[in-house]
Write an enzyme that holds these catalytic residues in place. Sequence first.
Site, PDB file in Angstrom:
ATOM      1  N   ALA A 147      -2.378 -18.491  -5.886  1.00  0.00           N
ATOM      2  CA  ALA A 147      -2.161 -17.441  -6.880  1.00  0.00           C
ATOM      3  C   ALA A 147      -3.498 -16.850  -7.312  1.00  0.00           C
ATOM      4  O   ALA A 147      -4.466 -17.579  -7.531  1.00  0.00           O
ATOM      5  CB  ALA A 147      -1.421 -18.012  -8.089  1.00  0.00           C
TER       6      ALA A 147
ATOM      7  N   HIS B  99      -5.773   0.340   2.947  1.00  0.00           N
ATOM      8  CA  HIS B  99      -6.822   1.372   2.889  1.00  0.00           C
ATOM      9  C   HIS B  99      -7.837   0.989   1.829  1.00  0.00           C
ATOM     10  O   HIS B  99      -7.566   0.142   0.970  1.00  0.00           O
ATOM     11  CB  HIS B  99      -6.228   2.746   2.571  1.00  0.00           C
ATOM     12  CG  HIS B  99      -5.914   2.938   1.128  1.00  0.00           C
ATOM     13  ND1 HIS B  99      -4.731   2.487   0.568  1.00  0.00           N
ATOM     14  CD2 HIS B  99      -6.625   3.494   0.121  1.00  0.00           C
ATOM     15  CE1 HIS B  99      -4.731   2.785  -0.721  1.00  0.00           C
ATOM     16  NE2 HIS B  99      -5.868   3.388  -1.022  1.00  0.00           N
TER      17      HIS B  99
ATOM     18  N   THR C  40     -10.260 -11.493   1.694  1.00  0.00           N
ATOM     19  CA  THR C  40     -11.221 -10.513   2.194  1.00  0.00           C
ATOM     20  C   THR C  40     -11.526 -10.692   3.676  1.00  0.00           C
ATOM     21  O   THR C  40     -12.266  -9.892   4.251  1.00  0.00           O
ATOM     22  CB  THR C  40     -12.545 -10.618   1.421  1.00  0.00           C
ATOM     23  OG1 THR C  40     -13.094 -11.925   1.621  1.00  0.00           O
ATOM     24  CG2 THR C  40     -12.345 -10.354  -0.057  1.00  0.00           C
ATOM     25  N   LYS C  41     -10.988 -11.756   4.278  1.00  0.00           N
ATOM     26  CA  LYS C  41     -11.207 -12.002   5.707  1.00  0.00           C
ATOM     27  C   LYS C  41     -10.005 -12.752   6.257  1.00  0.00           C
ATOM     28  O   LYS C  41      -9.148 -13.211   5.506  1.00  0.00           O
ATOM     29  CB  LYS C  41     -12.499 -12.785   5.934  1.00  0.00           C
ATOM     30  CG  LYS C  41     -12.515 -14.150   5.297  1.00  0.00           C
ATOM     31  CD  LYS C  41     -13.851 -14.832   5.506  1.00  0.00           C
ATOM     32  CE  LYS C  41     -13.834 -16.208   4.849  1.00  0.00           C
ATOM     33  NZ  LYS C  41     -15.099 -16.885   4.986  1.00  0.00           N
TER      34      LYS C  41
ATOM     35  N   ARG D 286     -11.107 -18.752   0.009  1.00  0.00           N
ATOM     36  CA  ARG D 286     -11.773 -19.663   0.933  1.00  0.00           C
ATOM     37  C   ARG D 286     -10.790 -20.758   1.318  1.00  0.00           C
ATOM     38  O   ARG D 286     -10.012 -21.227   0.484  1.00  0.00           O
ATOM     39  CB  ARG D 286     -12.992 -20.286   0.274  1.00  0.00           C
ATOM     40  CG  ARG D 286     -14.132 -19.330   0.081  1.00  0.00           C
ATOM     41  CD  ARG D 286     -15.356 -20.075  -0.496  1.00  0.00           C
ATOM     42  NE  ARG D 286     -16.520 -19.218  -0.523  1.00  0.00           N
ATOM     43  CZ  ARG D 286     -16.752 -18.278  -1.430  1.00  0.00           C
ATOM     44  NH1 ARG D 286     -15.871 -18.054  -2.386  1.00  0.00           N
ATOM     45  NH2 ARG D 286     -17.854 -17.560  -1.389  1.00  0.00           N
TER      46      ARG D 286
ATOM     47  N   ASP E 181       0.838  -1.202   0.000  1.00  0.00           N
ATOM     48  CA  ASP E 181       0.000   0.000   0.000  1.00  0.00           C
ATOM     49  C   ASP E 181       0.876   1.255   0.000  1.00  0.00           C
ATOM     50  O   ASP E 181       1.832   1.358   0.758  1.00  0.00           O
ATOM     51  CB  ASP E 181      -0.884  -0.017   1.243  1.00  0.00           C
ATOM     52  CG  ASP E 181      -1.969   1.022   1.192  1.00  0.00           C
ATOM     53  OD1 ASP E 181      -3.100   0.668   0.814  1.00  0.00           O
ATOM     54  OD2 ASP E 181      -1.700   2.194   1.524  1.00  0.00           O
TER      55      ASP E 181
END
Length: 162
Positions: free
Chosen positions: A136, A96, A141-142, A156, A72
């Site tokens: 890859a 961010h 996202t979690k 997942r 970032d």
Amino acid sequence: MRRLKEYPKPGPENSMYYWRSYVNFFKVAKNFIFISIGRYLPFLGLKRWLYRYGVGMKIGKNVSLGLMMMPDVLFPELIEIGDNTIIGYNATILTHEFRVESFKTGPVKIGRDVLIGANATILAGVEIGDGAMIGAGAVVTKDIPPGVLAVGVPARVVKKIE
């Protein structure tokens, strides 16, 4: 659960329009220069040094950051990478996110002995546990627990690593 801090936008335009009210312009310019140089450096030790001391990332021992890996630019100091981790070619680590109505930041913590595959994207506010593998092209996202293989969009967990 992603750990994000939310900031309201200061005016009527979308939050990205106000990026300079969230972070200093000269800090971003410096980060951009150091990160742009680091993306092409083939020398892993020099790349680690540049990202540690140039932009403030917390990087452990023997970390390998692949060619074109993109941390970032606005808040690289919110990235922590544990010892002996490999981050593959063109992987992106974000701390961010701009939304229409707000701006959010969140730390990213990557554990020890983690493998992140080429072109993976790690979103703000997540943790990846020790010994995990991210496939890859995955989009994390979690949080990813230790010792598992996570693949896909969104990433997942598909199996525990023996």
